[in-house]
Enzyme design. Structure first.
Site, PDB file in Angstrom:
ATOM      1  N   MET B   1       1.147  12.032   2.553  1.00 35.66           N
ATOM      2  CA  MET B   1       1.201  12.598   1.202  1.00 35.66           C
ATOM      3  C   MET B   1       1.148  11.474   0.164  1.00 35.66           C
ATOM      4  O   MET B   1       0.071  11.056  -0.222  1.00 35.66           O
ATOM      5  CB  MET B   1       2.469  13.418   1.052  1.00 35.66           C
ATOM      6  CG  MET B   1       2.297  14.536   0.053  1.00 35.66           C
ATOM      7  SD  MET B   1       3.723  15.583   0.002  1.00 35.66           S
ATOM      8  CE  MET B   1       3.162  16.875  -1.061  1.00 35.66           C
ATOM      9  N   CYS B   2       2.239  10.925  -0.226  1.00 33.48           N
ATOM     10  CA  CYS B   2       2.339   9.802  -1.164  1.00 33.48           C
ATOM     11  C   CYS B   2       2.132  10.247  -2.621  1.00 33.48           C
ATOM     12  O   CYS B   2       1.438  11.212  -2.899  1.00 33.48           O
ATOM     13  CB  CYS B   2       1.353   8.678  -0.888  1.00 33.48           C
ATOM     14  SG  CYS B   2       1.509   7.956   0.740  1.00 33.48           S
TER      15      CYS B   2
END
Lengths: 225, 302
Positions: B1-2
Site C-alpha cells: 500500500m504505502c
C-alpha cells in the site's frame, strides 16, 4: 434535521446512527467536517436526504439504498460503489472507480470522473457532466453511462450491455466496443436521464456506444447450460 | 500500500513553517503505511562543501567522536548536527562526495550514508509515522520542499535502509507507492553504468534510473518521461531535486494521487485527507494527476 460534525464524532458513529434507522425513516441529515474521511455515509438503507459538506475520501455513499445523498465537494475512489438504489450527487470531481459495480440508482457527477468510472456497473445510471478517465465502464453489465464531456482510452473494454452515451470525443474504444445507432428509444432514455440529472442538452448531440458481442464470452460453444 | 506526501513551497516566506505544515500530512498517511516512515527535506543549503545524512543503528552513537576524527583527517571545520533520539546526524564537510563516501566505508562501515548533496537531508526510521517524525523533530524544520513516505512493506524487509525516500545521487530523492516488476535486470544494467545501490529494494532502482538519466544530461522532466518506457510495474512517484519537485504516475494509474496548488504551495498526497489541514486548501486548485504525465515545478525540474 440532524447535523453531524465529523471533527467531533467518528465516521463509524455516523454510519452506525444511519444504519440504526428503520428502512422507512425519512428526514434530513447534514454532515460537516469531512476533511477527506473515507466511507462517509456508507450503507444507508432508508429514504433520507443526506447533505455532505466538504470533500469526502474513498467509498463515499457506498452501497447506498433509497437515500438521496448530495456531496458538496470532491470525492475519492469509489463513490457510490455498489449502490443499489437512491441517488448520489457529487457537486465536485470524483476520483477513480466512481459507481463501481453499482446495481441501481442514479449517480450524478457535476465535474470530472477519473479512470474506471462505472467499472463493472450492474444496472445503475451514471451521468457525468464533465469528462471521464481511461478504462471506464470496463466489463460494464447493465445500466447507462452518460458523459457530457470526453472519454479516455479503452472506453467500455470487454463490456456487456451498458448503454454508453458520450457527447464529446472518445480517445479510444475498448475491446469489442462499437458506436451504435441512436434509435428513438435511446433518444428517449438519454433525454430522461439528462433531465433527471439536471442537464439541459439535446440527446441528439450524443453518440451511443455498446458491445459488438463478438468476444469469446458471447460465443461459448462448449457450454452446456 | 504505502502513502506518499509532498509539499513544495512557492512562497519563500513559508520556508520557516515547512515542518509544521508537513507533519500532519505524514501522520494522516499512517493507515497506508504503519511499518516505517521517512522524509527528505530540502533547505539549510551549504555554501561550500557538501552535507551528508548519516545513520547508525544505535541511537546513542558518539557522533562527536566521528566529527573530531574527520576534523583531524580533513583539516578543517566539520559540522555535525545530531538527531540524538534517532541515531542520525547531518554532516557538513568540505570534501568530495567520493572521498567522504569511501573514507566512511573503509573506516566506519557501521555508519550508513542516507543522502548526499548541498540541500537534501533524508531522515527515516522504523515505526509509526508519528513516532518517526517526533524523533527527528520534523515540526520545527525549515526548508523549501519536502517529500515523505509511510511504508507498508511488500517488496523487501521492514528496515531503516528499506524505508523511503530513496536516493542514489546528489540531492535527488524518490518516494514510491507501488511495485516494480523489472527491477532486478534494470539494477544490473544500471550497475554497469556505475550507479551504486544499497538495498534490494525495487524503488531504489527507480531512483538509480533517474540519477543515471540526469547524469547523462536529461532534465528531470525528460528523465521521468523516459522512465515510462523503461519501468514495468505500478507506480506513483514523487521526486525531489535541489530546486525541483515532480510527480508522475504509471499509464494505468493504479496507485492513488491527489494534488493541490495555491499561490503559496504545491502539495501532493496519496489521499485527500492528508491535504485537508493545509492553509487555503478550501480555495486551492485540486486535481487528480493524469496517468503517464509529468508534473514538475522549480528550477531544474522543467
Amino acid at each position: 434535521m440532524t447535523t453531524v460534525d465529523l471533527t467531533q464524532s467518528s465516521v463509524r458513529e455516523l454510519n452506525q446512527a444511519l444504519h440504526d434507522l428503520p428502512k422507512d425513516a425519512t428526514g434530513e441529515w447534514t454532515v460537516n467536517g469531512t476533511k477527506g474521511e473515507h466511507a462517509v455515509a456508507c450503507g444507508i438503507d432508508a429514504p433520507l436526504d443526506v447533505t455532505i459538506n466538504g470533500h469526502a475520501g474513498y467509498y463515499a455513499a457506498g452501497m447506498n439504498q433509497q437515500a438521496n445523498v448530495v456531496i458538496n465537494g470532491n470525492v475519492g475512489v469509489g463513490v457510490a460503489e455498489n449502490m443499489m438504489s437512491g441517488r448520489v450527487h457529487v457537486k465536485g470531481n470524483a476520483s477513480q472507480a466512481a459507481g463501481a459495480t453499482a446495481h441501481g440508482g442514479l449517480l450524478v457527477i457535476d465535474g470530472d470522473a477519473a479512470a474506471r468510472c462505472g467499472i463493472s456497473m450492474k444496472g445503475a445510471n451514471i451521468v457525468v457532466k464533465g469528462s471521464i478517465g481511461h478504462m471506464s465502464c470496463f466489463m460494464g453489465q447493465a445500466g447507462c453511462l452518460v458523459v457530457c464531456g470526453d472519454a479516455g482510452d479503452a472506453l467500455g473494454d470487454s463490456m456487456y450491455e451498458v448503454h454508453i452515451y458520450v457527447k464529446g470525443t472518445v480517445k479510444s474504444l475498448g475491446a469489442d466496443v462499437v458506436e451504435k445507432e441512436m434509435r428513438a428509444e435511446h433518444i428517449e432514455e438519454l433525454g430522461n436521464l439528462l433531465s433527471e440529472a439536471g442537464v439541459d442538452d439535446d440527446p441528439a448531440n450524443f453518440k451511443r456506444y455498446g458491445s459488438a458481442r463478438n468476444l469469446y464470452n458471447f460465443h461459448i460453444d462448449d457450454a452446456k447450460l | 500500500m504505502c502513502g506518499i506526501v509532498g509539499l513544495y513551497l512557492k512562497n519563500p516566506s513559508l520556508h520557516d513553517e515547512i515542518g509544521k505544515l508537513f507533519a500532519p500530512m505524514m501522520v494522516a498517511m499512517t493507515n497506508r503505511g504503519p511499518d516505517s516512515a521517512g522524509f527528505a527535506v530540502y533547505g539549510d543549503e551549504v555554501s561550500e562543501g557538501i552535507k551528508l545524512t548519516l545513520q547508525h543503528e544505535e541511537a546513542d552513537y558518539l557522533w562527536h567522536e566521528l566529527q573530531a576524527e574527520l576534523e583531524s583527517t580533513y583539516g578543517g571545520a566539520v559540522q555535525m548536527d545530531v538527531y540524538s533520539e534517532a541515531g542520525a546526524a547531518v554532516l557538513k564537510i568540505n570534501a568530495s562526495e567520493e572521498g567522504i563516501r569511501s573514507y566512511l566505508e573503509t573506516n566506519h562501515p557501521e555508519v550508513s550514508v542516507m543522502s548526499v548533496g548541498v540541500s537534501i537531508e533524508i531522515l527515516k526510521g522504523m515505526g509509526l509515522p508519528e513516532d518517526v517524525i517526533t524523533r527527528f523533530g520534523l515540526s520545527g524544520m525549515k526548508g523549501s520542499h519536502i517529500i515523505g513516505h509511510t511504508r507498508m512493506a511488500t517488496e523487501s524487509a521492514v528496515t531503516t535502509e528499506g524505508s523511503h525516500p530513496f536516493t542514489t545521487g546528489m540531492d535527488l530523492c524518490l518516494a514510491h507507492n507501488g511495485s516494480l516488476s523489472n527491477h532486478n535486470r534494470l539494477r544490473v544494467e544500471l550497475q554497469r553504468e556505475g550507479i551504486h545501490f544499497n538495498t534490494e529494494n525495487d524503488s531504489e532502482v527507480a531512483a538509480g534510473y533517474l540519477t543515471w538519466r540526469l547524469q547523462e544530461g536529461d532534465t528531470l522532466k525528460q528523465a521521468l518521461e523516459s522512465s515510462l518506457d523503461v519501468l514495468d510495474g505500478f507506480f506513483t512517484f514523487v521526486v525531489g531535486t535541489q530546486n525541483g519537485f515532480a510527480v508522475i504516475r504509471d499509464p494505468i494509474a493504479c496507485k492513488p494521487a491527489v494534488m493541490a496548488e495555491t499561490d503559496d504551495y504545491v502539495a501532493f498526497a496519496s489521499e485527500y485527507h492528508a491535504l485537508a489541514d493545509l492553509p487555503g486548501i478550501e480555495n486551492a486548485k485540486l486535481w487528480e494527476p493524469e496517468p503517464a504525465t509529468v508534473y514538475s515545478w522549480g528550477g531544474d525540474a522543467e
